[in-house]
Write a protein that holds these residues in place. Sequence first.
Motif, PDB file in Angstrom:
ATOM      1  N   THR A  29      -0.858  11.009   3.393  1.00 45.58           N
ATOM      2  CA  THR A  29      -2.325  11.113   2.907  1.00 45.58           C
ATOM      3  C   THR A  29      -2.818  10.602   4.246  1.00 45.58           C
ATOM      4  O   THR A  29      -1.492  10.530   4.887  1.00 45.58           O
ATOM      5  N   THR A  89       5.808   9.620   1.327  1.00 53.51           N
ATOM      6  CA  THR A  89       6.796  10.493   1.692  1.00 53.51           C
ATOM      7  C   THR A  89       7.612  10.324   3.025  1.00 53.51           C
ATOM      8  O   THR A  89       7.773  10.549   3.821  1.00 53.51           O
ATOM      9  N   GLY A  90       6.978   8.632   3.134  1.00 54.35           N
ATOM     10  CA  GLY A  90       7.672   7.699   4.335  1.00 54.35           C
ATOM     11  C   GLY A  90       8.941   7.402   4.395  1.00 54.35           C
ATOM     12  O   GLY A  90       9.352   8.241   3.213  1.00 54.35           O
ATOM     13  N   THR A 150       1.693   4.929   9.603  1.00 53.81           N
ATOM     14  CA  THR A 150       3.054   5.230  10.143  1.00 53.81           C
ATOM     15  C   THR A 150       2.322   5.908  11.805  1.00 53.81           C
ATOM     16  O   THR A 150       3.490   6.231  12.448  1.00 53.81           O
ATOM     17  N   GLY A 192       3.580  11.577  13.792  1.00 54.89           N
ATOM     18  CA  GLY A 192       3.269  12.683  15.102  1.00 54.89           C
ATOM     19  C   GLY A 192       3.898  13.884  14.433  1.00 54.89           C
ATOM     20  O   GLY A 192       2.729  14.663  14.370  1.00 54.89           O
ATOM     21  N   GLY A 227       0.545   5.777   0.263  1.00 59.97           N
ATOM     22  CA  GLY A 227      -0.497   7.153   0.258  1.00 59.97           C
ATOM     23  C   GLY A 227       0.146   7.705  -0.618  1.00 59.97           C
ATOM     24  O   GLY A 227       0.336   7.625  -1.731  1.00 59.97           O
ATOM     25  N   GLY A 228       0.412   9.255   0.379  1.00 57.16           N
ATOM     26  CA  GLY A 228       1.271  10.252  -0.365  1.00 57.16           C
ATOM     27  C   GLY A 228       3.039   9.819  -0.971  1.00 57.16           C
ATOM     28  O   GLY A 228       3.786  11.275  -1.313  1.00 57.16           O
ATOM     29  N   SER A 273       5.197  17.237   5.710  1.00 53.94           N
ATOM     30  CA  SER A 273       5.120  16.801   4.496  1.00 53.94           C
ATOM     31  C   SER A 273       3.583  17.279   4.656  1.00 53.94           C
ATOM     32  O   SER A 273       2.753  16.292   3.173  1.00 53.94           O
ATOM     33  N   ILE A 277      -5.968   0.688   4.974  1.00 54.58           N
ATOM     34  CA  ILE A 277      -6.696   1.184   5.966  1.00 54.58           C
ATOM     35  C   ILE A 277      -7.573   2.412   4.339  1.00 54.58           C
ATOM     36  O   ILE A 277      -7.027   3.327   3.332  1.00 54.58           O
ATOM     37  N   PRO A 295       0.570  -1.327  -0.138  1.00 47.79           N
ATOM     38  CA  PRO A 295       0.146  -0.226  -0.448  1.00 47.79           C
ATOM     39  C   PRO A 295       0.549   1.433  -0.228  1.00 47.79           C
ATOM     40  O   PRO A 295       1.846   0.946   0.798  1.00 47.79           O
TER      41      PRO A 295
HETATM   42  C1  LIG Z   1       9.419  16.959   4.881  1.00 51.47           C
HETATM   43  C2  LIG Z   1       9.250  15.377   5.211  1.00 51.47           C
HETATM   44  C3  LIG Z   1       8.873  15.501   7.020  1.00 51.47           C
HETATM   45  C4  LIG Z   1       8.221  14.871   7.983  1.00 51.47           C
HETATM   46  N1  LIG Z   1       7.693  15.140   9.111  1.00 51.47           N
HETATM   47  C5  LIG Z   1       7.197  13.825   9.729  1.00 51.47           C
HETATM   48  C6  LIG Z   1       6.965  14.634  11.036  1.00 51.47           C
HETATM   49  O1  LIG Z   1       6.926  15.406  11.479  1.00 51.47           O
HETATM   50  N2  LIG Z   1       6.231  13.633  11.908  1.00 51.47           N
HETATM   51  C7  LIG Z   1       5.904  12.141  11.336  1.00 51.47           C
HETATM   52  O2  LIG Z   1       5.758  11.358  11.784  1.00 51.47           O
HETATM   53  N3  LIG Z   1       6.442  11.743  10.116  1.00 51.47           N
HETATM   54  C8  LIG Z   1       7.207  12.927   9.105  1.00 51.47           C
HETATM   55  N4  LIG Z   1       7.399  12.409   7.921  1.00 51.47           N
HETATM   56  C9  LIG Z   1       7.160  11.063   6.888  1.00 51.47           C
HETATM   57  C10 LIG Z   1       6.040  11.155   6.281  1.00 51.47           C
HETATM   58  O3  LIG Z   1       5.391  12.327   6.064  1.00 51.47           O
HETATM   59  C11 LIG Z   1       4.937  10.155   7.307  1.00 51.47           C
HETATM   60  O4  LIG Z   1       5.035   8.559   7.537  1.00 51.47           O
HETATM   61  C12 LIG Z   1       3.194  10.100   6.492  1.00 51.47           C
HETATM   62  O5  LIG Z   1       2.843   9.673   7.460  1.00 51.47           O
HETATM   63  C13 LIG Z   1       3.273   9.394   5.865  1.00 51.47           C
HETATM   64  O6  LIG Z   1       2.213   9.196   4.396  1.00 51.47           O
HETATM   65  P1  LIG Z   1       2.267   8.980   3.314  1.00 51.47           P
HETATM   66  O7  LIG Z   1       0.860   8.982   2.518  1.00 51.47           O
HETATM   67  O8  LIG Z   1       3.144   9.818   2.538  1.00 51.47           O
HETATM   68  O9  LIG Z   1       2.745   7.271   3.651  1.00 51.47           O
HETATM   69  P2  LIG Z   1       3.082   6.711   2.730  1.00 51.47           P
HETATM   70  O10 LIG Z   1       4.913   7.163   2.775  1.00 51.47           O
HETATM   71  O11 LIG Z   1       2.966   6.497   0.869  1.00 51.47           O
HETATM   72  O12 LIG Z   1       3.251   5.601   3.041  1.00 51.47           O
HETATM   73  C14 LIG Z   1       3.980   4.882   4.564  1.00 51.47           C
HETATM   74  C15 LIG Z   1       3.551   4.216   5.337  1.00 51.47           C
HETATM   75  O13 LIG Z   1       2.344   3.684   5.404  1.00 51.47           O
HETATM   76  C16 LIG Z   1       1.481   2.637   4.542  1.00 51.47           C
HETATM   77  N5  LIG Z   1       0.463   2.986   3.946  1.00 51.47           N
HETATM   78  C17 LIG Z   1       0.339   3.653   3.416  1.00 51.47           C
HETATM   79  N6  LIG Z   1      -1.169   4.330   3.264  1.00 51.47           N
HETATM   80  C18 LIG Z   1      -1.476   3.295   3.597  1.00 51.47           C
HETATM   81  C19 LIG Z   1      -2.961   2.597   3.493  1.00 51.47           C
HETATM   82  N7  LIG Z   1      -3.757   3.822   3.137  1.00 51.47           N
HETATM   83  N8  LIG Z   1      -3.449   1.589   4.142  1.00 51.47           N
HETATM   84  C20 LIG Z   1      -2.204   1.128   4.996  1.00 51.47           C
HETATM   85  N9  LIG Z   1      -1.226   1.716   5.289  1.00 51.47           N
HETATM   86  C21 LIG Z   1      -0.294   2.409   4.228  1.00 51.47           C
HETATM   87  C22 LIG Z   1       2.577   2.355   3.744  1.00 51.47           C
HETATM   88  O14 LIG Z   1       2.901   0.878   3.245  1.00 51.47           O
HETATM   89  C23 LIG Z   1       3.844   2.582   4.294  1.00 51.47           C
HETATM   90  O15 LIG Z   1       4.626   1.140   5.226  1.00 51.47           O
HETATM   91  C24 LIG Z   1       8.272  13.330   7.384  1.00 51.47           C
HETATM   92  C25 LIG Z   1       8.334  13.101   5.957  1.00 51.47           C
HETATM   93  C26 LIG Z   1       8.582  14.395   4.626  1.00 51.47           C
HETATM   94  C27 LIG Z   1       8.883  14.113   3.395  1.00 51.47           C
END
Ligand SMILES: Cc1cc2nc3c(=O)[nH]c(=O)nc-3n(C[C@H](O)[C@H](O)[C@H](O)COP(=O)(O)OP(=O)(O)OC[C@H]3O[C@@H](n4cnc5c(N)ncnc54)[C@H](O)[C@@H]3O)c2cc1C
Length: 479
Positions: A152, A84-85, A159, A162, A81-82, A147, A218, A79
Amino acid sequence: MSQSQTHQLNTPSADLLARLALIVGTEHAVLDPAAQQPYLKEWRDLYIGRTPLILRPGSTEEVSQVLALANEARVAIVPQGGNTGLVGGQIPSETGSEIVLSLKRMTRIRSVDAAGLSLTVEAGVTLADVQSAATEAGRLFPLSMASEGSCTIGGNLATNAGGVAVLSYGTTRNQVLGIEAVMADGAIWDGLKALKKDNTGYDLRDLLIGSEGTLGIITAATLRLVPAPKDQRTALVAVPSLGALLPLFRLAEDMSGAALTAFEFMSQRIVSFVARHTPGVRLPFLHVHPWWVLIEISHPLENSAAPLMEPLLAEAMKRGLVADGVIASSATQARDLWRVREAASEAQKGEGGSIKHDVSVPVALIPEFLRLADAEVERVCPGARPVPFGHFGDGNVHYNVSQPEGMEKAKFLALWEPMSHAVHGVVVGLGGSISAEHGIGRMKRDELATVKSAVEIDLMRRIKSAFDPNGILNPGKVL
Ligand SMILES: Cc1cc2nc3c(=O)[nH]c(=O)nc-3n(C[C@H](O)[C@H](O)[C@H](O)COP(=O)(O)OP(=O)(O)OC[C@H]3O[C@@H](n4cnc5c(N)ncnc54)[C@H](O)[C@@H]3O)c2cc1C
């Protein structure tokens, strides 16, 4: 105790790929390698995967049909989302046999209940759009991070993200009332309740939050909103020494209580990187100071934040805890101050390779952690440049290390393992955590067994087995 499980997963056949594509509609099935690229590498290019197919479902029902078929065929689903993990969890492996399931088309805000303080959104809605929907309803969705324009809500939940407001509002887990998720066999669990209290057995919602895509997909969430603050003050202050950070934090807590909504710290070096590499950022101080802190005070009553912030800064200066400071006098100025902190992650790119550690220790031990970790880094790579910053009030340090000036980037990044081992050794010695908010993903998977007891690892494996008996969900991540 159960042994570690390995599952026989299959490479999808051409026929299976065609059937999966039909479920979402062929226009939402990405086969073209060039169009696949944005889904296959993460933000820092640390993980680059391969896939035969990216599926972009538009509804929970489509997700359910995809999983039922993939489970039957024993084919892995990753899976996303955005994207950004920061621990590689959302990227498929290099084998080219895992299918990426992007939730980014599921962007409906299903309902907003301003009076009931909740809203229900689909997994692919960006965090920024959730915040806007809450604001439009006169409420606040307090989760916030740099991010937020791309990540998303599904990724945030997966994740247990925080961010910069945990100090006051807690992590993502604290903002979730209910979840809708699709299980590995395609079953849809509708847990979209808007209840604050629900003690009816094991909490499946809490198991899915932070499971990083390994227990279920999710598809939607009911989120808790809070009353919007009526007054807010943001200040950026210069702190003369490492030793002054903790007393300043305690003073801020004592003088503002629950109104203290952020206490973010930055080393001078990361601030200088921000100034050098972020267009449009202006630093408010002329002199160089070893530490910087961004303080935010939010109050439910009009004109009530400034009367807290001003005496706080005056008292901090009197005690020698603050050398200089500026209080934003408008929302635009407040945004400019936040920009300094939010640009920190991106700014390191301009300085070559960086080895990152997202760790937490008890708040009072942050100064000791920094002293010990700096010494370890210098031992592993003389001349490497630690650029710590983060959420001081949560004990969460982004202990990032930039390469020595002039060193070859690849040579520096080859030191990732010994350096992380050394830094995490300090963390564990101080009773901390090797992942404060970014999760385990692929990056910290092998280290997990070294910091968790055999009992915990065994229970986690059994939970994984119960939710996903064939191991199709995000294999090789977390466990
Ligand atoms: C500039 C920058 C700043 C950031 N600052 C923070 C911060 O302050 N605090 C923090 O906690 N994180 C931070 N992050 C990390 C990141 O943004 C978080 O972890 C965010 O929650 C990831 O969301 P995403 O939609 O990009 O998930 P993704 O990167 O696409 O996925 C992350 C994980 O979640 C899983 N996943 C995604 N969507 C689903 C779904 N719908 N159902 C089940 N599993 C799913 C994926 O398989 C993967 O394991 C930052 C990242 C960047 C690039």
